[in-house]
Scaffold this motif. Structure first.
Motif, PDB file in Angstrom:
ATOM      1  N   ALA A  32       0.842  -1.207   0.000  1.00 27.04           N
ATOM      2  CA  ALA A  32       0.000   0.000   0.000  1.00 27.04           C
ATOM      3  C   ALA A  32       0.871   1.249   0.000  1.00 27.04           C
ATOM      4  N   LEU A  33       2.124   1.086   0.369  1.00 25.19           N
ATOM      5  CA  LEU A  33       3.022   2.232   0.513  1.00 25.19           C
ATOM      6  C   LEU A  33       4.284   2.048  -0.323  1.00 25.19           C
ATOM      7  N   MET A  34       4.587   3.089  -1.128  1.00 27.43           N
ATOM      8  CA  MET A  34       5.835   3.083  -1.893  1.00 27.43           C
ATOM      9  C   MET A  34       6.729   4.181  -1.323  1.00 27.43           C
ATOM     10  N   LEU A  35       8.007   3.852  -1.093  1.00 27.24           N
ATOM     11  CA  LEU A  35       8.972   4.836  -0.628  1.00 27.24           C
ATOM     12  C   LEU A  35       9.866   5.187  -1.800  1.00 27.24           C
ATOM     13  N   LEU A  36       9.976   6.483  -2.073  1.00 24.45           N
ATOM     14  CA  LEU A  36      10.648   6.916  -3.302  1.00 24.45           C
ATOM     15  C   LEU A  36      11.881   7.752  -2.982  1.00 24.45           C
ATOM     16  N   GLY A  37      13.057   7.164  -3.208  1.00 29.24           N
ATOM     17  CA  GLY A  37      14.316   7.860  -2.959  1.00 29.24           C
ATOM     18  C   GLY A  37      14.873   8.460  -4.233  1.00 29.24           C
ATOM     19  N   ARG A  72       7.715  19.123   3.710  1.00 33.03           N
ATOM     20  CA  ARG A  72       7.712  17.869   4.471  1.00 33.03           C
ATOM     21  C   ARG A  72       6.539  17.777   5.449  1.00 33.03           C
ATOM     22  N   GLY A  73       6.093  16.545   5.630  1.00 36.77           N
ATOM     23  CA  GLY A  73       5.070  16.287   6.647  1.00 36.77           C
ATOM     24  C   GLY A  73       3.657  16.660   6.241  1.00 36.77           C
ATOM     25  N   LYS A  74       3.462  17.078   4.958  1.00 38.60           N
ATOM     26  CA  LYS A  74       2.112  17.472   4.525  1.00 38.60           C
ATOM     27  C   LYS A  74       1.593  16.500   3.477  1.00 38.60           C
ATOM     28  N   LEU A  75       0.365  16.079   3.675  1.00 40.24           N
ATOM     29  CA  LEU A  75      -0.243  15.194   2.682  1.00 40.24           C
ATOM     30  C   LEU A  75      -0.612  16.011   1.457  1.00 40.24           C
ATOM     31  N   ARG A  76      -0.332  15.502   0.286  1.00 39.71           N
ATOM     32  CA  ARG A  76      -0.644  16.213  -0.957  1.00 39.71           C
ATOM     33  C   ARG A  76      -0.974  15.221  -2.058  1.00 39.71           C
ATOM     34  N   GLU A  77      -1.303  15.774  -3.220  1.00 41.83           N
ATOM     35  CA  GLU A  77      -1.652  14.895  -4.342  1.00 41.83           C
ATOM     36  C   GLU A  77      -0.465  14.722  -5.279  1.00 41.83           C
ATOM     37  N   PRO A 111      -0.696   7.582  -7.290  1.00 45.26           N
ATOM     38  CA  PRO A 111      -1.187   7.179  -5.971  1.00 45.26           C
ATOM     39  C   PRO A 111      -2.283   8.140  -5.500  1.00 45.26           C
ATOM     40  N   ASP A 112      -3.038   7.748  -4.458  1.00 41.92           N
ATOM     41  CA  ASP A 112      -4.089   8.620  -3.925  1.00 41.92           C
ATOM     42  C   ASP A 112      -3.498   9.801  -3.151  1.00 41.92           C
ATOM     43  N   TRP A 113      -2.358   9.579  -2.538  1.00 38.34           N
ATOM     44  CA  TRP A 113      -1.768  10.650  -1.735  1.00 38.34           C
ATOM     45  C   TRP A 113      -0.244  10.519  -1.735  1.00 38.34           C
ATOM     46  N   VAL A 114       0.401  11.636  -1.402  1.00 36.87           N
ATOM     47  CA  VAL A 114       1.870  11.689  -1.350  1.00 36.87           C
ATOM     48  C   VAL A 114       2.258  12.440  -0.079  1.00 36.87           C
ATOM     49  N   LEU A 115       3.345  12.049   0.516  1.00 38.78           N
ATOM     50  CA  LEU A 115       3.895  12.805   1.637  1.00 38.78           C
ATOM     51  C   LEU A 115       5.412  12.846   1.461  1.00 38.78           C
ATOM     52  N   ALA A 116       5.974  14.053   1.567  1.00 34.23           N
ATOM     53  CA  ALA A 116       7.432  14.177   1.440  1.00 34.23           C
ATOM     54  C   ALA A 116       8.058  14.290   2.829  1.00 34.23           C
ATOM     55  N   ALA A 130       1.815   6.889   8.038  1.00 31.96           N
ATOM     56  CA  ALA A 130       1.295   5.615   8.568  1.00 31.96           C
ATOM     57  C   ALA A 130      -0.190   5.749   8.893  1.00 31.96           C
ATOM     58  N   ARG A 131      -0.543   6.898   9.496  1.00 30.95           N
ATOM     59  CA  ARG A 131      -1.952   7.124   9.866  1.00 30.95           C
ATOM     60  C   ARG A 131      -2.813   7.187   8.591  1.00 30.95           C
ATOM     61  N   ARG A 132      -2.313   7.891   7.581  1.00 33.25           N
ATOM     62  CA  ARG A 132      -3.051   8.021   6.322  1.00 33.25           C
ATOM     63  C   ARG A 132      -3.179   6.661   5.637  1.00 33.25           C
TER      64      ARG A 132
END
Ligand code: URA
Length: 205
Positions: free
Chosen positions: A39-44, A150-155, A166-171, A199-201
């Motif tokens: 459900a979660l992709m981490l993008l480096g 950082r720390g903000k949910l966005r599209e 994805p439905d949402w992104v967080l940096a 994690a909460r999202r």
């Protein structure tokens, strides 16, 4: 690009990529790895020295710290899919035995776009956590500043065209920046605080 997508198929196919010149100095292409149904992709940013040699993303010191931070927010590190915007290591010169890495350019990021698109189609994550400024700029453009974002949910941005956003992104900050920070403890706590939001999202579905 293979017609039927699989983690193994993409890993094999990227070895023949000649979309830019980075393949010449890299040991191998490093595609994403992890659960195909994550459900979660981490993008480096791009594989580092260790990743270039092992052929897997985030298996060096930064990856270990990332796994600790994930575990601290209740995400099992084996449940995520880790990847990078650029799939080949970029380096210039050596310091002792260590190769000095360079950040990928915009041209490298653009050339690698189809691989990330393929990974998003394969995994279909609901959320993507962007790690650091280079990955953030690759997705949101040159004006992206990780300190502000950082720390903000966005599209996912419309300008970065992918078939299955994805439905949402967080940096958040890159784990390597945490390792380099003067106050490593507080940088680590800030990373964990951002990941807690993701994690909460992610739990909300
Ligand atoms: N840094 C990255 O951005 N990606 C990796 O895979 C390793 C280190």
């Amino acid at each position: 690009m293979p017609e039927r997508l699989s983690v193994k198929g993409l890993r094999e196919a990227v070895q023949d990529c000649r979309g830019c010149e980075l393949y010449r100095d890299a040991t191998q292409g490093v595609m994403g790895d992890g659960r195909r149904d994550a459900a979660l992709m981490l993008l480096g940013e791009r594989p580092g020295d260790v990743e270039d040699q092992r052929g897997e993303p985030f298996v060096g010191p930064a990856g270990k710290m990332l796994d600790d931070a994930l575990a601290d927010v209740g995400i099992d590190p084996s449940d995520v899919f880790r990847t990078n915007v650029v799939k080949h290591f970029r380096w210039s010169g050596t310091r002792g035995k260590r190769r000095i890495h360079q950040s990928p350019s915009r041209a490298h990021v653009a050339a690698c776009g189809p691989w990330l698109d393929a990974e998003l189609r394969l995994v279909r994550p609901s959320g993507v956590v962007i790690l650091g400024g280079t990955a953030g700029k690759a997705v949101y453009g040159a004006s992206f500043k990780v300190g502000e974002a950082r720390g903000k949910l966005r599209e996912w941005p419309e300008a970065f065209l992918v078939e299955r956003p994805p439905d949402w992104v967080l940096a958040t900050t890159h784990p390597s920046a945490v390792l380099r920070a003067d106050d490593r403890r507080s940088a680590y706590d800030d990373l964990v605080a951002d990941l807690r939001i993701a994690a909460r999202r992610a739990r909300a579905g």
